[in-house]
Write a protein that holds these residues in place. Structure first.
Motif, mmCIF file in Angstrom:
data_model
loop_
_atom_site.group_PDB
_atom_site.id
_atom_site.type_symbol
_atom_site.label_atom_id
_atom_site.label_comp_id
_atom_site.label_asym_id
_atom_site.label_seq_id
_atom_site.Cartn_x
_atom_site.Cartn_y
_atom_site.Cartn_z
ATOM 1 N N ALA A 86 0.844 -1.189 0.000
ATOM 2 C CA ALA A 86 0.000 0.000 0.000
ATOM 3 C C ALA A 86 0.883 1.245 0.000
ATOM 4 N N CYS A 90 -2.353 5.147 2.694
ATOM 5 C CA CYS A 90 -3.281 4.015 2.800
ATOM 6 C C CYS A 90 -2.853 3.084 3.940
ATOM 7 N N ARG A 102 -9.763 -3.381 2.869
ATOM 8 C CA ARG A 102 -8.326 -3.179 2.653
ATOM 9 C C ARG A 102 -7.522 -3.526 3.909
#
Length: 184
Positions: A86, A90, A102
């Motif tokens: 990521a 994020c 995620r």
């Protein structure tokens, strides 16, 4: 409205299962309102009258946030960025657990990586003992000895334990993925 919903749940349970304490599951905003009602009117909505539960998504988000608090400043975010899992922003958001899907994937990778590192370290230990013709401790005994001698090992073992608790609480399909990776 929440008070009315609680009354309906209590009436339905009383009709179907007299004597049983009703259980109501709601998402976080409604849970907060229901708890306030429960605290303000314990004679009608006390803990012995109705049990209030937080919904599954919010329990999961709270758990992810708890693990994120433990992982903060551990190098976890940097490891995810360096592994190109990521971007930094994020990966940083994974600590809050705000984007569940995620964050779940990041924790899945973390659990897998920690498990593989743990098994690799034990293999290295076993090989070094064999080379020195020493007795090899079983995996659990070796792990306990490492926990008592290394704070870093203890920390990441705790993280792995929390990750496994998390995965045991998720639906069966998620566990199948881990079983394949861990070859349990």
């Amino acid at each position: 409205m929440m008070k009315h919903a609680m009354d309906l749940v209590m009436q339905a349970v009383k009709f179907l299962n007299p004597g049983q304490i009703p259980v109501s599951t709601t998402d976080q905003p409604l849970f907060a309102i229901a708890k306030q009602i429960q605290w303000k009117c314990p004679e009608f909505y006390g803990k012995n009258k109705i049990t209030l539960l937080l919904g599954g998504l919010h329990i999961e988000m709270s758990f992810l946030k708890t693990v994120g608090t433990l992982l903060k400043d551990s190098g976890w975010v940097e490891a995810l960025v360096n592994a190109k899992v990521a971007t930094s922003g994020c990966a940083e958001s994974f600590l809050n657990g705000s984007h569940v899907t995620r964050t779940r994937r990041a924790h899945q990778l973390t659990a897998c990586a920690l498990f593989m590192l743990l098994k690799h370290a034990y293999r290295q230990y076993s090989l070094s003992c064999a080379a020195l013709e020493e007795n090899v401790l079983c995996f659990e005994d070796w792990k306990e000895s490492m926990i008592t001698t290394s704070p870093t090992f203890k920390y990441w073992t705790l993280v792995l334990q929390l990750e496994m608790i998390y995965w045991c609480l998720l639906p069966h399909c998620e566990m199948e993925t881990l079983h394949c990776i861990f070859k349990l």
